[in-house]
Design a protein around this motif. Structure first.
Motif, short mmCIF file in Angstrom:
data_model
loop_
_atom_site.label_atom_id
_atom_site.label_comp_id
_atom_site.label_asym_id
_atom_site.label_seq_id
_atom_site.Cartn_x
_atom_site.Cartn_y
_atom_site.Cartn_z
N ASN A 126 0.76 -1.25 -0.13
CA ASN A 126 -0.01 -0.08 0.06
C ASN A 126 0.88 1.41 0.01
O ASN A 126 0.49 2.32 0.63
CB ASN A 126 -1.03 -0.01 1.36
N ASP A 164 -5.26 -4.88 0.25
CA ASP A 164 -4.04 -4.58 0.12
C ASP A 164 -3.36 -4.74 -1.39
O ASP A 164 -3.98 -5.51 -2.02
CB ASP A 164 -3.25 -5.47 1.08
N SER A 165 -2.52 -3.84 -1.61
CA SER A 165 -1.92 -4.11 -2.80
C SER A 165 -0.19 -3.93 -2.70
O SER A 165 0.36 -3.40 -1.92
CB SER A 165 -2.14 -3.06 -3.96
N TYR A 166 0.49 -4.79 -3.24
CA TYR A 166 1.82 -4.93 -3.20
C TYR A 166 2.55 -4.81 -4.39
O TYR A 166 2.01 -5.17 -5.53
CB TYR A 166 2.11 -6.49 -2.77
N THR A 167 3.75 -4.15 -4.11
CA THR A 167 4.50 -3.53 -5.56
C THR A 167 5.91 -3.73 -5.42
O THR A 167 6.52 -3.55 -4.33
CB THR A 167 4.18 -2.25 -5.56
N THR A 174 3.14 -4.09 -9.72
CA THR A 174 2.01 -4.27 -8.70
C THR A 174 1.18 -5.57 -8.76
O THR A 174 0.88 -6.01 -10.02
CB THR A 174 1.08 -3.15 -8.65
N TRP A 175 1.09 -6.21 -7.71
CA TRP A 175 0.41 -7.56 -7.68
C TRP A 175 -0.51 -7.26 -6.80
O TRP A 175 -0.76 -6.67 -5.73
CB TRP A 175 1.29 -8.64 -7.08
N ASP A 176 -1.84 -7.80 -7.32
CA ASP A 176 -3.35 -7.48 -6.46
C ASP A 176 -3.81 -8.67 -5.88
O ASP A 176 -4.19 -9.69 -6.50
CB ASP A 176 -4.30 -6.80 -7.37
#
Length: 266
Positions: free
Chosen positions: A166, A201-204, A219-221
């Motif tokens: 995030n 949540d999002s991960y980058t 980014t991975w959702d």
């Protein structure tokens, strides 16, 4: 540090559990040679710390079944054995005057010469990385998911890879592979993040490199797992293909109907 391409003729005498293996190899910057389950590797490196290359060193590492048994570098100007078998090889090779004379010239012959040939010199060359993020299920972990950020094909080797959750940097449960040479004067590295996805949540994966005007962010959702995303893509493709086939059938039927002549029956 830069790994060059090179070719060396080496005569190995390997001793392991009574086995004596003699092999004549033509080795490149990293060469593997296997016989009946045994693996032999020679890794050659040209290393320097500044663009002037005045402190450049040429070195060799000889590895048998993941154990380094012998090494050489132009600073000490001789082979040194790491194991009993390596000591035996070192004693033999150090007595070979022709071989040792050739090695002394390899800094100029291979390192500096090849660097001058490759794209007019590699010290000022920059190649941006390609970045991809995928997810897998960890083999054994308290977390449900492991993200892998593949950073591939970049030069020079200095690079920074960070994970963001995030928008904030993640420090825990992060690991990385070693910097891996691709054999073409580029490198790759893999960064890993273990996590338990939470809704929203999002991960980058953020990659910073001297070749980039701005950082790459991939980014991975977690809202859509990769397996589900693939199923949706496959399902959508199937629907589109079905519509195309249906439309083609309808057009064919109308053409046949238009060309048909109706004859009244008695």
């Amino acid at each position: 540090m830069v790994a060059s391409s090179l070719q060396i003729s080496s005569l190995y005498t390997l001793c392991l559990r009574g086995l004596v293996l003699v092999s004549l190899l033509m080795c490149s910057s990293k060469t593997s040679f296997g016989v009946d389950g045994y693996l032999l590797q020679m890794i050659g490196d040209c290393e320097y710390s500044d663009s002037s290359m005045t402190d450049m060193l040429y070195s060799q590492r000889h590895v048998f079944n993941q154990q380094e048994f012998l090494h050489y570098d132009s600073k000490i100007k001789k082979y040194v054995g790491n194991t009993a078998c390596g000591v035996k090889n070192a004693e033999t090779w150090n007595k070979d005057k022709d071989m040792m004379a050739q090695l002394l010239g390899d800094v100029d012959r291979y390192c500096k010469y090849n660097m001058g040939l490759y794209r007019g010199g590699t010290t000022d060359r920059e190649i941006p990385p390609s970045v991809r993020v995928s997810s897998i299920k960890p083999f054994s972990s308290q977390h449900q998911t492991m993200l892998i950020c593949y950073v591939i094909g970049f030069y020079p080797r200095e690079i920074k890879v960070t994970w963001l959750r995030n928008g904030a940097e993640v420090m825990a449960d992060v690991s990385s592979s070693e910097l891996l040479p691709d054999g073409d004067w580029t490198y790759q590295i893999h960064s890993y993040l273990e996590l338990t996805p939470q809704s929203g949540d999002s991960y980058t994966c953020r990659v910073e490199h001297s070749s980039l005007a701005e950082a790459i962010e991939e980014t991975w959702d977690p809202a859509m797992p990769e397996s589900k995303r693939n199923k949706i893509i496959i399902g959508t493709s199937g629907i589109v293909l079905g519509l195309v086939i249906s439309a083609a059938g309808l057009i064919y039927y109308k053409k046949k109907a238009t060309g048909r002549i109706l004859v009244p029956s008695d």
